[in-house]
Structure formats: C-alpha cells, structure tokens
Design a protein around this motif. Structure first.
Motif, short mmCIF file in Angstrom:
data_model
loop_
_atom_site.label_atom_id
_atom_site.label_comp_id
_atom_site.label_asym_id
_atom_site.label_seq_id
_atom_site.Cartn_x
_atom_site.Cartn_y
_atom_site.Cartn_z
N LEU A 101 0.83 -1.20 0.00
CA LEU A 101 0.00 0.00 0.00
C LEU A 101 0.87 1.25 0.00
O LEU A 101 0.63 2.18 -0.78
CB LEU A 101 -0.94 0.00 1.20
CG LEU A 101 -1.79 1.25 1.40
CD1 LEU A 101 -2.64 1.55 0.16
CD2 LEU A 101 -2.67 1.11 2.63
N LEU A 102 1.87 1.28 0.85
CA LEU A 102 2.77 2.43 0.89
C LEU A 102 3.46 2.63 -0.46
O LEU A 102 3.54 3.76 -0.96
CB LEU A 102 3.80 2.27 2.01
CG LEU A 102 4.79 3.41 2.18
CD1 LEU A 102 4.09 4.73 2.43
CD2 LEU A 102 5.75 3.10 3.31
N LEU A 103 3.92 1.56 -1.06
CA LEU A 103 4.57 1.67 -2.37
C LEU A 103 3.60 2.16 -3.45
O LEU A 103 3.99 2.97 -4.30
CB LEU A 103 5.19 0.33 -2.77
CG LEU A 103 6.39 -0.11 -1.93
CD1 LEU A 103 6.82 -1.52 -2.31
CD2 LEU A 103 7.54 0.87 -2.06
N LEU A 104 2.37 1.70 -3.41
CA LEU A 104 1.36 2.19 -4.36
C LEU A 104 1.18 3.70 -4.22
O LEU A 104 1.12 4.42 -5.21
CB LEU A 104 0.01 1.50 -4.11
CG LEU A 104 -0.26 0.18 -4.76
CD1 LEU A 104 -1.60 -0.38 -4.30
CD2 LEU A 104 -0.23 0.28 -6.27
N LEU A 105 1.07 4.15 -2.98
CA LEU A 105 0.88 5.58 -2.73
C LEU A 105 2.10 6.39 -3.16
O LEU A 105 1.97 7.53 -3.61
CB LEU A 105 0.58 5.83 -1.26
CG LEU A 105 -0.78 5.32 -0.78
CD1 LEU A 105 -0.87 5.38 0.75
CD2 LEU A 105 -1.91 6.10 -1.42
N MET A 106 3.28 5.81 -3.03
CA MET A 106 4.50 6.51 -3.44
C MET A 106 4.63 6.59 -4.96
O MET A 106 5.23 7.52 -5.48
CB MET A 106 5.73 5.81 -2.84
CG MET A 106 5.81 5.93 -1.33
SD MET A 106 7.12 4.93 -0.64
CE MET A 106 8.48 6.08 -0.78
N GLU A 115 -9.58 1.17 -6.82
CA GLU A 115 -8.33 0.76 -7.49
C GLU A 115 -7.35 0.13 -6.49
O GLU A 115 -6.75 -0.90 -6.77
CB GLU A 115 -7.66 1.97 -8.16
CG GLU A 115 -8.39 2.47 -9.37
CD GLU A 115 -7.85 3.81 -9.87
OE1 GLU A 115 -8.01 4.07 -11.08
OE2 GLU A 115 -7.29 4.59 -9.06
N ILE A 116 -7.23 0.73 -5.32
CA ILE A 116 -6.32 0.20 -4.31
C ILE A 116 -6.81 -1.17 -3.83
O ILE A 116 -6.03 -2.12 -3.74
CB ILE A 116 -6.18 1.17 -3.12
CG1 ILE A 116 -5.51 2.47 -3.57
CG2 ILE A 116 -5.37 0.54 -1.99
CD1 ILE A 116 -5.55 3.58 -2.54
N CYS A 117 -8.10 -1.27 -3.56
CA CYS A 117 -8.67 -2.54 -3.09
C CYS A 117 -8.45 -3.65 -4.12
O CYS A 117 -8.10 -4.78 -3.76
CB CYS A 117 -10.15 -2.39 -2.78
SG CYS A 117 -10.48 -1.41 -1.30
N HIS A 118 -8.64 -3.34 -5.39
CA HIS A 118 -8.43 -4.33 -6.44
C HIS A 118 -6.97 -4.74 -6.55
O HIS A 118 -6.66 -5.91 -6.73
CB HIS A 118 -8.93 -3.82 -7.80
CG HIS A 118 -10.42 -3.90 -7.96
ND1 HIS A 118 -11.10 -5.10 -8.05
CD2 HIS A 118 -11.36 -2.94 -8.02
CE1 HIS A 118 -12.39 -4.87 -8.17
NE2 HIS A 118 -12.58 -3.56 -8.16
N GLU A 124 -12.76 -2.64 1.40
CA GLU A 124 -12.69 -1.22 1.75
C GLU A 124 -12.46 -1.04 3.24
O GLU A 124 -11.71 -0.16 3.66
CB GLU A 124 -13.96 -0.50 1.31
CG GLU A 124 -14.05 -0.29 -0.18
CD GLU A 124 -15.25 0.55 -0.58
OE1 GLU A 124 -15.55 1.55 0.13
OE2 GLU A 124 -15.87 0.22 -1.60
N SER A 125 -13.09 -1.87 4.05
CA SER A 125 -12.91 -1.80 5.49
C SER A 125 -11.46 -2.04 5.87
O SER A 125 -10.89 -1.31 6.69
CB SER A 125 -13.82 -2.84 6.16
OG SER A 125 -13.48 -3.04 7.48
N CYS A 126 -10.86 -3.06 5.26
CA CYS A 126 -9.45 -3.36 5.51
C CYS A 126 -8.57 -2.19 5.05
O CYS A 126 -7.62 -1.82 5.73
CB CYS A 126 -9.08 -4.65 4.78
SG CYS A 126 -7.42 -5.23 5.12
N LEU A 127 -8.91 -1.60 3.91
CA LEU A 127 -8.13 -0.46 3.41
C LEU A 127 -8.17 0.71 4.39
O LEU A 127 -7.14 1.33 4.65
CB LEU A 127 -8.65 -0.02 2.03
CG LEU A 127 -7.98 1.24 1.47
CD1 LEU A 127 -6.49 1.01 1.24
CD2 LEU A 127 -8.67 1.68 0.19
N HIS A 128 -9.34 0.98 4.95
CA HIS A 128 -9.45 2.10 5.89
C HIS A 128 -8.59 1.86 7.14
O HIS A 128 -7.96 2.79 7.65
CB HIS A 128 -10.90 2.37 6.26
CG HIS A 128 -11.72 2.87 5.10
ND1 HIS A 128 -11.43 4.03 4.43
CD2 HIS A 128 -12.78 2.33 4.46
CE1 HIS A 128 -12.29 4.21 3.43
NE2 HIS A 128 -13.12 3.18 3.43
#
Length: 160
Positions: A101-106, A115-118, A124-128
């Motif tokens: 997740l951190l690498l995606l955001l970077m 997009e992130i969840c996929h 979505e709950s886990c993502l939050h």
C-alpha cells in the motif's frame, strides 16, 4: 527508516526474524526452539519455514532453510547464505500488504479506493484500517495521506 516493525504484519516480522536467527546462528535452532522463542506452536513454525522455502524456490530456484543432521538443526543452504537470506527478506517485506500500500501511494498520484482494493485484493474496510495505520506511522516523517476528489495521494515535502 520507514519499514519498521509497527508497519509490518506480525507474520512478516516473525518470518524475517526466523530467517535472521537461522542465518546468524547456524545449527543452533530447531523447530521446537523457534516455537519456544516465538511463543507459538511447532506447526506454525513449520508453516513459516514452508512459506520461506516456497518464496526461495520461486526467486532463487532452491530451498533456503534445510534440516541439518539427525538433531534437525536448521541451516541456510547454499554457498551464498547471507545474500540469499537478504534477497528473501526483501521479498518477504515486499509481499506485506501494508508495504505494498505504501509503495502504491508513493508511485501514483491518483488512486481511488476501488483501485487500491483491487490491486491489493482487500476490502474497503481493511483499506481504511491500513490507511489509519499508515497515517499514524508516516506522521513523524512529515508525510500524510490525503484524499481529495475520491483519490488518495501521499503528501509531504518529498512528494510535492
């Protein structure tokens, strides 16, 4: 250092620590001793060793951790033990979903929740929950995660 223990899943941390112990103290560790060290079952240690070896088989085309002698002591196999264990530790860290997740955001300036969840195969709950963990972890580095017009982005001096 951004990749510290609090950011990683416990499973990832334990596997990295197992690999480090076996590398630094060859012939000193058995599955039972590791189970005692990490306060878990031998079955769980066996699962972790299997996962480490599967990763090694994928990336190094060899088994990394082997049982040595009739005492079932664990050793890192092969002539390049330190390099191989370093490579597998890097792959263990890269496989951790919080690190992904951190690498995606970077790497991207516009990512939607969907997009992130996929990409991470999470809800979505886990993502939050992951975003809250990252926000807390990044704050001391003057970095933050912003959500504007439905898109997430990493913000801070290094990313402006």
């Amino acid at each position: 250092m951004i990749f510290n223990r609090e950011l990683l899943h416990d499973r990832t941390v334990t596997k990295v620590e197992i690999l480090t112990l076996i590398r630094d103290q060859p012939n000193s560790w058995t599955q039972s001793a590791l189970a005692q060290e990490f306060n878990c079952s031998r079955k769980l240690i066996n699962t972790y060793l299997t996962e480490i070896n599967q990763l090694a088989q994928t990336w190094l085309d060899q088994t990394l951790i082997q049982r040595h002698s009739t005492l079932h002591q664990l050793v890192i196999a092969g002539p390049h033990q330190h390099l191989n264990s370093l490579l597998i530790r890097a792959h263990l860290l890269a496989a951790d979903s919080n690190v992904q997740l951190l690498l995606l955001l970077m790497q991207s300036t516009k990512l939607t929740t969907l997009e992130i969840c996929h990409q991470l195969y999470i809800s979505e709950s886990c993502l939050h929950k992951k975003m809250a963990l990252l926000r807390n972890h990044l704050a001391p580095y003057a970095l933050s995660i912003k959500k504007r017009t439905g898109h997430y982005r990493l913000s801070g001096n290094a990313f402006q």
